[in-house]
Design a protein around this motif. Structure first.
Motif, PDB file in Angstrom:
ATOM      1  N   UNK A   8       0.830  -1.207   0.000  1.00 11.57           N
ATOM      2  CA  UNK A   8       0.000   0.000   0.000  1.00 11.57           C
ATOM      3  C   UNK A   8       0.862   1.253   0.000  1.00 11.57           C
ATOM      4  N   UNK A   9       1.908   1.263   0.820  1.00 10.52           N
ATOM      5  CA  UNK A   9       2.792   2.426   0.881  1.00 10.52           C
ATOM      6  C   UNK A   9       3.569   2.596  -0.422  1.00 10.52           C
ATOM      7  N   UNK A  10       4.071   1.494  -0.974  1.00 11.62           N
ATOM      8  CA  UNK A  10       4.852   1.563  -2.210  1.00 11.62           C
ATOM      9  C   UNK A  10       4.028   2.072  -3.381  1.00 11.62           C
ATOM     10  N   UNK A  11       2.739   1.735  -3.385  1.00  7.77           N
ATOM     11  CA  UNK A  11       1.862   2.149  -4.477  1.00  7.77           C
ATOM     12  C   UNK A  11       1.214   3.508  -4.224  1.00  7.77           C
ATOM     13  N   UNK A  12       1.537   4.104  -3.085  1.00 10.06           N
ATOM     14  CA  UNK A  12       1.014   5.439  -2.799  1.00 10.06           C
ATOM     15  C   UNK A  12      -0.451   5.463  -2.468  1.00 10.06           C
ATOM     16  N   UNK A  13      -0.957   4.369  -1.950  1.00 11.59           N
ATOM     17  CA  UNK A  13      -2.364   4.337  -1.569  1.00 11.59           C
ATOM     18  C   UNK A  13      -2.603   5.133  -0.287  1.00 11.59           C
ATOM     19  N   UNK A  14      -3.772   5.752  -0.147  1.00 12.22           N
ATOM     20  CA  UNK A  14      -4.060   6.493   1.080  1.00 12.22           C
ATOM     21  C   UNK A  14      -4.045   5.569   2.287  1.00 12.22           C
TER      22      UNK A  14
END
Length: 229
Positions: free
Chosen positions: A216-222
């Motif tokens: 999630x962090x790597x893909x820039x998800x909220x």
């Protein structure tokens, strides 16, 4: 085409197929006077292209025969996987969740296409991947980043919106060199060796609790919002 992508190696990453590969290599090596043990497998075979494997192990054989040696080994491997392959724990659920979120998925492998097709079918994962990118069909294979760069181009996703999954040094190097956030499975290497390649996370399987937050962090998800009261 997609706004984010997950890129997966095959052997050792979707399924722990290395033990079967090793048996097939031992058999073909015996025909040509080459004794293959686990150390040789890890150093000269795991994650490598068949052309490089033949150059390293069968240099005493006429190079004109290398393609035939590789083809015979892979045909034997495909015979041996029937009814014997299972997904890495947690993979099926992880793929289902990610695909439900709209992530594009690709297999990025040095394996020949016949192996990839047979293995995905054996695992029941044929419909879970939007693209198959093979180093054997490109000018350069892993550890060159070209297979990963080609997968990104195929899915229409920039490197900073993708995560790669690998298990062997050539693939880990290729993924990290492409600029993609890289996760290493400890099917072939320990965590220290994985991180030494430039990978960002080492996990035993797809049930690892740290995996989803990393993706999630790597893909820039909220970040998830926790309600109070």
């Amino acid at each position: 085409m997609f706004t984010e992508a997950l890129l997966f190696d095959l052997d050792g990453t979707l399924t722990d197929s290395d033990p079967i590969h090793m048996i097939a290599f031992v058999e073909i090596g015996r025909r040509y006077g080459v004794a293959i043990d686990e150390a040789i497998f890890r150093e000269h075979i795991s994650g490598q292209s068949n052309r490089l494997i033949c150059r390293n192990l069968f240099g005493h054989v006429d190079p004109a025969l290398w393609d035939g040696i590789a083809d015979a080994k892979e045909a034997r491997f495909r015979e041996m996987i029937v009814g014997k392959l299972t997904p890495i724990p947690g993979l099926v659920g992880f793929l289902a969740r990610e695909r439900a979120r709209g992530a594009g998925c690709a297999v990025v492998s040095n394996a020949p296409r016949a192996n990839v097709v047979a293995m995905l079918a054996a695992l029941g994962l044929t419909k879970d991947f939007d693209a198959i990118v093979l180093g054997s069909e490109l000018p350069r294979s892993k550890p060159d980043p070209l297979p990963y760069l080609t997968a990104l181009e195929t899915l229409g996703v920039p490197a900073n919106r993708a995560v790669a999954f690998e298990d062997a040094v050539p693939g880990l190097l290729a993924a990290a060199r492409s600029g993609v956030a890289t996760v290493g499975l400890t099917t072939s290497l320990d965590g220290e060796a994985i991180l030494a390649t430039g990978a960002h996370l080492a996990i035993p399987d797809y049930d690892a609790p740290e995996l989803q937050p990393f993706v999630d962090a790597a893909l820039g998800r909220p970040a998830a919002v926790t309600s109070i009261g």
